[in-house]
Design a protein around this motif. Structure first.
Motif, PDB file in Angstrom:
ATOM      1  N   GLN A 194      -0.382  10.358   9.597  1.00 31.17           N
ATOM      2  CA  GLN A 194       0.235  10.038   8.306  1.00 31.17           C
ATOM      3  C   GLN A 194       1.625   9.438   8.523  1.00 31.17           C
ATOM      4  O   GLN A 194       2.346   9.827   9.442  1.00 31.17           O
ATOM      5  N   VAL A 195       1.979   8.494   7.669  1.00 29.02           N
ATOM      6  CA  VAL A 195       3.324   7.893   7.678  1.00 29.02           C
ATOM      7  C   VAL A 195       3.869   7.909   6.252  1.00 29.02           C
ATOM      8  O   VAL A 195       3.104   7.906   5.287  1.00 29.02           O
ATOM      9  N   GLU A 196       5.210   7.894   6.146  1.00 27.10           N
ATOM     10  CA  GLU A 196       5.813   8.063   4.828  1.00 27.10           C
ATOM     11  C   GLU A 196       7.093   7.242   4.715  1.00 27.10           C
ATOM     12  O   GLU A 196       7.837   7.066   5.687  1.00 27.10           O
ATOM     13  N   TYR A 197       7.346   6.739   3.480  1.00 29.07           N
ATOM     14  CA  TYR A 197       8.630   6.104   3.161  1.00 29.07           C
ATOM     15  C   TYR A 197       9.039   6.612   1.785  1.00 29.07           C
ATOM     16  O   TYR A 197       8.327   6.416   0.798  1.00 29.07           O
ATOM     17  N   LYS A 198      10.188   7.243   1.698  1.00 29.56           N
ATOM     18  CA  LYS A 198      10.563   7.981   0.493  1.00 29.56           C
ATOM     19  C   LYS A 198      11.200   7.123  -0.592  1.00 29.56           C
ATOM     20  O   LYS A 198      11.055   7.405  -1.777  1.00 29.56           O
ATOM     21  N   TYR A 256       0.821  -1.208   0.000  1.00 27.49           N
ATOM     22  CA  TYR A 256       0.000   0.000   0.000  1.00 27.49           C
ATOM     23  C   TYR A 256       0.855   1.259   0.000  1.00 27.49           C
ATOM     24  O   TYR A 256       0.463   2.287  -0.565  1.00 27.49           O
ATOM     25  N   PHE A 257       2.029   1.206   0.634  1.00 25.21           N
ATOM     26  CA  PHE A 257       2.952   2.341   0.566  1.00 25.21           C
ATOM     27  C   PHE A 257       3.354   2.613  -0.883  1.00 25.21           C
ATOM     28  O   PHE A 257       3.396   3.759  -1.338  1.00 25.21           O
ATOM     29  N   ILE A 258       3.635   1.533  -1.628  1.00 26.13           N
ATOM     30  CA  ILE A 258       4.017   1.697  -3.035  1.00 26.13           C
ATOM     31  C   ILE A 258       2.843   2.232  -3.850  1.00 26.13           C
ATOM     32  O   ILE A 258       2.992   3.139  -4.679  1.00 26.13           O
ATOM     33  N   LYS A 259       1.651   1.678  -3.599  1.00 24.81           N
ATOM     34  CA  LYS A 259       0.470   2.076  -4.350  1.00 24.81           C
ATOM     35  C   LYS A 259       0.159   3.557  -4.161  1.00 24.81           C
ATOM     36  O   LYS A 259      -0.273   4.244  -5.093  1.00 24.81           O
ATOM     37  N   TYR A 260       0.390   4.091  -2.950  1.00 22.28           N
ATOM     38  CA  TYR A 260       0.072   5.488  -2.652  1.00 22.28           C
ATOM     39  C   TYR A 260       1.326   6.371  -2.618  1.00 22.28           C
ATOM     40  O   TYR A 260       1.386   7.361  -1.891  1.00 22.28           O
ATOM     41  N   ASN A 261       2.322   5.956  -3.435  1.00 20.99           N
ATOM     42  CA  ASN A 261       3.537   6.767  -3.633  1.00 20.99           C
ATOM     43  C   ASN A 261       4.272   7.092  -2.342  1.00 20.99           C
ATOM     44  O   ASN A 261       4.823   8.187  -2.161  1.00 20.99           O
ATOM     45  N   GLY A 262       4.261   6.147  -1.407  1.00 20.67           N
ATOM     46  CA  GLY A 262       5.084   6.262  -0.199  1.00 20.67           C
ATOM     47  C   GLY A 262       4.436   6.964   0.970  1.00 20.67           C
ATOM     48  O   GLY A 262       5.014   7.011   2.062  1.00 20.67           O
ATOM     49  N   LYS A 263       3.212   7.505   0.814  1.00 18.37           N
ATOM     50  CA  LYS A 263       2.582   8.253   1.905  1.00 18.37           C
ATOM     51  C   LYS A 263       1.133   7.805   2.082  1.00 18.37           C
ATOM     52  O   LYS A 263       0.347   7.819   1.138  1.00 18.37           O
ATOM     53  N   ILE A 264       0.775   7.419   3.315  1.00 22.23           N
ATOM     54  CA  ILE A 264      -0.567   6.899   3.577  1.00 22.23           C
ATOM     55  C   ILE A 264      -0.918   7.100   5.042  1.00 22.23           C
ATOM     56  O   ILE A 264      -0.029   7.259   5.891  1.00 22.23           O
ATOM     57  N   SER A 265      -2.209   7.093   5.376  1.00 20.75           N
ATOM     58  CA  SER A 265      -2.639   7.309   6.769  1.00 20.75           C
ATOM     59  C   SER A 265      -2.906   5.975   7.464  1.00 20.75           C
ATOM     60  O   SER A 265      -3.188   4.964   6.831  1.00 20.75           O
ATOM     61  N   TYR A 266      -2.789   6.037   8.811  1.00 25.57           N
ATOM     62  CA  TYR A 266      -3.132   4.850   9.607  1.00 25.57           C
ATOM     63  C   TYR A 266      -4.598   4.446   9.369  1.00 25.57           C
ATOM     64  O   TYR A 266      -4.935   3.270   9.289  1.00 25.57           O
ATOM     65  N   LYS A 267      -5.433   5.473   9.270  1.00 24.33           N
ATOM     66  CA  LYS A 267      -6.869   5.213   9.099  1.00 24.33           C
ATOM     67  C   LYS A 267      -7.159   4.443   7.815  1.00 24.33           C
ATOM     68  O   LYS A 267      -7.933   3.483   7.804  1.00 24.33           O
TER      69      LYS A 267
END
Length: 684
Positions: free
Chosen positions: A61-65, A11-22
């Protein structure tokens, strides 16, 4: 790393590295606390492998670049998944997409025994069977997949839609199609959507996308669909024309040739992707429309009391008919060349059985199905019933229902037996029908309307005296015509010329049992003739109502001690309760009732009216034969002869000339005399 943790990375890859816990919580159906815990564990793994960690960037929000790193991590840990957890699915994938498997290779790859592999294959074979596919042994090559191209593609699509949500299988599916550039598929899809102005939601869009991906892969391998149904129907649609216009995008990009069958099937799938159901998930029923067809067949079988679930010809016919039907109904197109009127006339019970069985289709498209469409569907069931009767090769069990269960019902049973090879199980009054056990009954035949009773068996309403139309109706519904019959007296004469008959009574009994269907037992005591049973003939009668007419005939019967007043009252009550069931199609009424100890002789009173009198439901009557029967059978021959005179010898026309009573009796006696000589055709 667990499967759920790998899915979080996807899901991180699908949303370009940024997504919410919710959002992750909603996708994975777990609470946010569990998501935070999983991300902490992922960070521990990333740290131990000297990779940067997932960061909290703002509230919730959490992110992986570095997405490339995530792809490497996912690929690395997918290899570490315990493959035995997916052993059934892995083998199914190899069978469907590689179309062959080698048992030794599977043993080595999964690290399981030959016995385990064979047990898994049993499960896989059952899944293949559901898609009409199978595995066959090919010498020195192992097991190969066998089935039509259509079914292989359908099974592949079903596999992708079912297992692509699992990260392991999503990965192997992506790798399998890695050499096909997806960009042109999306361009093609967007063009046909824009040019047809259809609205397609996410799920059916994905399904259509995957089907095109499968189609391209199969065509590149030289595998094409050889045959499709309803070509003319699909080629006439605007969707087909739009698809055909833009197909060169796919043909040039992937170096494939899309033939007519492929175009038709692609149009078919595109039609199923929009507007056919408010539920996105219902799109799968368009792809696997046999689900709806099987449900319809199941309900029809239950309603009609015959198992048609194994009739593959019927299933194929219904499947091929449903999609054009849905398209016409959704687009409010009127069906040309309606067969409704003719079908209702000939096969009304089959039509009603079909009408009661189409609820799955109504639920799918959320529309009423027109009777014209039902009639065309019913054709398939008519053919299936004919096949079932032919294969079963047994007599149909018939239940005869009359208003009282007696009187003319006996004559009706006799006529059915004379014309058809059937088994009359019982003759019952209408009031018993509701609680009657119909398990062994194939068809219910009645002289009154039975629509008000919810029956799980086919039923038809016919005249008390079978008309030519009734005989055609019974024949068309599937009853077998009786073979040519012979007289018992002729058979006995033949035996006597050839030898000595030691016991004629035993021989007659044995022949009657052996040759029941084709033997006419003309060796019996003479039944009362029509001329003997006629107590009175009254012509040119003026009468104000049907009730007055019955009372007029009753007065004669009471005065001559044929019956008492209660018998006449019973007739009148029956007509009031059940309507004009005693009236034939040629304006002839046959008033009668059951003998409840109020009938003293078997007799008849014939009346011909100056003008038509009206029975209930505005039913006209010109001639009325009121009769009594002491034993329920003694009147049958006389009544049968009367109706033969009416139907075949212009008897009613002769009554219109107002002949004397003696002249009428003479006409009848001439008929009876010539009948005995086999020359009754000369009566005219």
């Amino acid at each position: 790393m667990t499967k759920r943790e790998l899915e979080i990375l996807k899901y991180f890859i699908k949303y370009n590295g940024k997504i919410s816990y919710k959002l992750l919580s909603e996708f994975l159906c777990i609470n946010e606390r569990s998501i935070r815990y999983d991300i902490d564990k992922i960070n521990e793994i990333l740290k131990s492998n000297n990779y940067s960690q997932i960061e909290k960037v703002e509230k919730g929000q959490v992110e992986y670049k570095n997405l490339d790193i995530l792809s490497i991590v996912i690929d690395k840990f997918i290899r570490c998944i315990d493959l035995t957890e997916y052993k059934d699915e892995i083998i199914l994938f190899k069978v469907l997409f590689l179309e062959r498997i080698n048992l030794k290779n599977i043993e080595d790859e999964l690290g399981v025994s030959r016995t385990s592999v064979k047990n898994i294959l049993k499960v896989v074979k059952e899944k293949l069977k559901l898609n009409e596919l199978k595995l066959e042994i090919e010498i020195q090559k192992g097991l190969i997949l066998v089935g039509t191209e259509e079914n292989i593609r359908k099974a592949q699509l079903k596999f992708i839609l079912t297992y692509s949500k699992e990260i392991y299988f999503l990965n192997i599916i992506e790798k399998y199609y890695a050499e096909i550039d997806r960009e042109k598929i999306e361009k093609f899809l967007n063009l046909i959507i824009d040019n047809t102005k259809h609205i397609i939601s996410d799920e059916p869009y994905t399904n259509l996308y995957y089907y095109i991906l499968i189609m391209i892969d199969r065509l590149k391998k030289g595998k094409s669909i050889l045959e499709v149904e309803n070509q003319v129907f699909f080629q006439g649609l605007k969707e087909y024309k739009v698809i055909n216009k833009f197909l060169d995008i796919l043909e040039k990009e992937y170096k494939i040739k899309v033939n007519l069958n492929e175009k038709v099937r692609l149009t078919d799938y595109f039609l199923g992707s929009h507007c056919y159901s408010a539920e996105n998930s219902s799109y799968k029923f368009w792809i696997e429309i046999d689900i709806i067809a099987k449900k319809i067949i199941k309900i029809f079988s239950e309603n009609m009391g015959v198992d048609l679930s194994k009739d593959k010809v019927l299933l194929k016919g219904i499947i091929n008919h449903l999609k054009p039907t849905i398209h016409r109904l959704k687009n409010k197109q009127i069906l040309e060349n309606s067969i409704l009127k003719d079908f209702l006339k000939l096969y009304k019970p089959i039509f009603m059985g079909t009408k009661k069985s189409i609820k799955p289709l109504k639920n799918f498209i959320n529309l009423e199905i027109t009777e014209d469409e039902i009639a065309f569907l019913a054709i398939h069931f008519k053919a299936a019933l004919d096949r079932a009767n032919k294969l079963e090769n047994r007599k149909n069990n018939i239940l005869v229902v009359c208003s009282s269960g007696y009187g003319t019902s006996k004559l009706l049973s006799q006529q059915i037996n004379e014309n058809f090879s059937v088994n009359i199980v019982e003759v019952i009054p209408f009031y018993r029908l509701k609680d009657y056990s119909l398990d062994s009954i194939d068809l219910i035949v009645g002289t009154i309307n039975m629509d008000e009773v919810d029956l799980k068996k086919p039923c038809i309403t016919i005249n008390t005296i079978l008309s030519k139309e009734d005989i055609i109706l019974l024949e068309n519904i599937g009853l077998s015509k009786r073979k040519s019959r012979i007289f018992l007296s002729d058979l006995l004469e033949t035996f006597k010329r050839s030898g000595v008959i030691k016991n004629e009574n035993i021989l007659i009994k044995d022949l009657s049992l052996l040759m029941n269907e084709i033997l006419i037992n003309d060796i019996h005591e003479d039944e009362p003739k029509l001329s003997d049973m006629l107590e009175e003939v009254i012509l040119d009668v003026e009468c104000g109502s049907w009730e007055e007419a019955i009372r007029m005939a009753g007065k004669i019967m009471i005065e001559t001690e044929i019956c008492d007043i209660t018998y006449i009252e019973n007739i009148i009550e029956r007509v009031k309760e059940f309507g004009p069931y005693m009236v034939m199609s040629n304006k002839v009424a046959l008033p009668h009732s059951k003998n409840n100890g109020n009938v003293f002789k078997s007799k008849m009173v014939l009346m011909n009216f100056r003008n038509d009198i009206l029975f209930p439901e505005e039913t006209p009557v010109k001639t009325m034969l009121t009769f009594t029967s002491q034993d329920e059978n003694g009147h049958l021959d006389a009544l049968s002869n009367f109706l033969d005179l009416v139907s075949n010898y212009k008897f009613l026309e002769k009554l219109e000339n107002n002949p004397s009573k003696k002249k009428v009796i003479d006409i009848i006696k001439k008929y009876e005399f010539l009948s005995n000589l086999g020359k009754n055709r000369d009566i005219n």
